[in-house]
Design a protein around this motif. Structure first.
Motif, PDB file in Angstrom:
ATOM      1  N   UNK A 166       0.824  -1.209   0.000  1.00  0.00           N
ATOM      2  CA  UNK A 166       0.000   0.000   0.000  1.00  0.00           C
ATOM      3  C   UNK A 166       0.854   1.253   0.000  1.00  0.00           C
ATOM      4  N   UNK A 167       1.951   1.239   0.743  1.00  0.00           N
ATOM      5  CA  UNK A 167       2.831   2.409   0.789  1.00  0.00           C
ATOM      6  C   UNK A 167       3.427   2.684  -0.586  1.00  0.00           C
ATOM      7  N   UNK A 168       3.822   1.613  -1.291  1.00  0.00           N
ATOM      8  CA  UNK A 168       4.383   1.781  -2.633  1.00  0.00           C
ATOM      9  C   UNK A 168       3.317   2.281  -3.604  1.00  0.00           C
ATOM     10  N   UNK A 169       2.116   1.742  -3.501  1.00  0.00           N
ATOM     11  CA  UNK A 169       1.012   2.192  -4.345  1.00  0.00           C
ATOM     12  C   UNK A 169       0.759   3.686  -4.145  1.00  0.00           C
ATOM     13  N   UNK A 170       0.751   4.115  -2.893  1.00  0.00           N
ATOM     14  CA  UNK A 170       0.526   5.533  -2.589  1.00  0.00           C
ATOM     15  C   UNK A 170       1.627   6.399  -3.186  1.00  0.00           C
ATOM     16  N   UNK A 171       2.871   5.947  -3.050  1.00  0.00           N
ATOM     17  CA  UNK A 171       3.994   6.740  -3.563  1.00  0.00           C
ATOM     18  C   UNK A 171       3.929   6.866  -5.075  1.00  0.00           C
ATOM     19  N   UNK A 172       3.695   5.749  -5.764  1.00  0.00           N
ATOM     20  CA  UNK A 172       3.655   5.761  -7.226  1.00  0.00           C
ATOM     21  C   UNK A 172       2.484   6.579  -7.741  1.00  0.00           C
ATOM     22  N   UNK A 173       1.344   6.494  -7.042  1.00  0.00           N
ATOM     23  CA  UNK A 173       0.151   7.224  -7.472  1.00  0.00           C
ATOM     24  C   UNK A 173       0.189   8.692  -7.084  1.00  0.00           C
ATOM     25  N   UNK A 174       1.103   9.053  -6.192  1.00  0.00           N
ATOM     26  CA  UNK A 174       1.182  10.445  -5.773  1.00  0.00           C
ATOM     27  C   UNK A 174       0.074  10.846  -4.823  1.00  0.00           C
ATOM     28  N   UNK A 175      -0.380   9.886  -3.996  1.00  0.00           N
ATOM     29  CA  UNK A 175      -1.432  10.170  -3.015  1.00  0.00           C
ATOM     30  C   UNK A 175      -0.927   9.789  -1.630  1.00  0.00           C
ATOM     31  N   UNK A 176      -1.677  10.169  -0.614  1.00  0.00           N
ATOM     32  CA  UNK A 176      -1.285   9.834   0.755  1.00  0.00           C
ATOM     33  C   UNK A 176      -1.526   8.347   1.019  1.00  0.00           C
TER      34      UNK A 176
ATOM     35  N   UNK B   9      -7.730   3.709   1.868  1.00  0.00           N
ATOM     36  CA  UNK B   9      -9.186   3.849   1.747  1.00  0.00           C
ATOM     37  C   UNK B   9      -9.696   3.328   0.410  1.00  0.00           C
ATOM     38  N   UNK B  10      -8.967   3.621  -0.671  1.00  0.00           N
ATOM     39  CA  UNK B  10      -9.396   3.148  -1.990  1.00  0.00           C
ATOM     40  C   UNK B  10      -9.347   1.628  -2.050  1.00  0.00           C
ATOM     41  N   UNK B  11      -8.273   1.030  -1.533  1.00  0.00           N
ATOM     42  CA  UNK B  11      -8.180  -0.431  -1.540  1.00  0.00           C
ATOM     43  C   UNK B  11      -9.301  -1.059  -0.725  1.00  0.00           C
ATOM     44  N   UNK B  12      -9.610  -0.465   0.431  1.00  0.00           N
ATOM     45  CA  UNK B  12     -10.718  -0.996   1.244  1.00  0.00           C
ATOM     46  C   UNK B  12     -12.046  -0.885   0.499  1.00  0.00           C
TER      47      UNK B  12
END
Length: 198
Positions: free
Chosen positions: A15-25, A31-34
């Motif tokens: 999730x942390x990597x997804x957030x970094x790549x997407x440029x979101x917190x 929240x999106x994954x949930x």
């Protein structure tokens, strides 16, 4: 044949990597994954997440992009004196050069990837649309202008499959939203060749 792009919809990235790549917190990514799990588009097993309804997820993305995100990214529609899209592209590339982060989207980008379809409109994505950009591009605001300038939803957008093209998913989305039969045909070809959601 270029590899199909998978990273944009990989449900197993941390999730942390997804957030970094997407440029979101981190909170937004969580929240999106949930929400995707709640809507049964992503199913979690003991060790992995599985994307089980990719087509519906893409449709949800397109709807959200059209209704909420694209209006925020829209920097303007402009008219130029260039005789055709290739001339415009050459000139814009010369102005923006390598010092700025920019890329083609929509039919312009699709043509760079497939060489099959090129509309009269040119979509230009920029990292930051400065107030002097129209002047630098010698472009005037016009409701029927052929140059459309947009921002990007995040840094992942600039991971294109060819130099100065945005991510195939963003190209695909702009083509679908164009609405013409030829644009939709180009979108289908692009999806088949460059996107895999399974």
């Amino acid at each position: 044949r270029p590899p199909k792009e998978r990273s944009c919809l990989n449900p197993n990235s941390p999730t942390r990597q997804t957030a970094r790549v997407a440029g979101v917190s981190l909170g937004t990514a969580s929240n999106v994954l949930r929400r995707l799990e709640h809507d049964r588009m992503v199913v979690r097993t003991k060790s992995r997440r599985h994307l089980v309804r990719p087509d519906e997820l893409v449709e949800r993305w397109i709807a959200g992009y059209a209704e909420m995100l694209r209006p925020q990214l829209f920097a303007g529609r402009f008219q130029t004196l260039d005789k055709d899209p290739p001339t415009l592209e050459d000139r814009v590339a010369g102005v923006l050069g390598r010092d700025e982060t920019w890329a083609w989207g929509g039919a312009a980008a699709a043509f760079h990837l497939t060489k099959h379809y090129r509309s009269d409109e040119t979509v230009l994505h920029v990292e930051a649309a400065s107030s002097d950009l129209p002047k630098r591009l010698n472009a005037l605001p016009h409701s029927a202008g052929r140059l459309i300038v947009l921002g990007v939803p995040g840094p992942l957008a600039f991971r294109g499959m060819a130099p100065h093209t945005v991510h195939p998913l963003l190209i695909y989305t702009e083509l679908v939203l164009t609405g013409s039969d030829r644009a939709r045909e180009a979108a289908s070809e692009l999806r088949e060749r460059f996107l895999s959601f399974r």
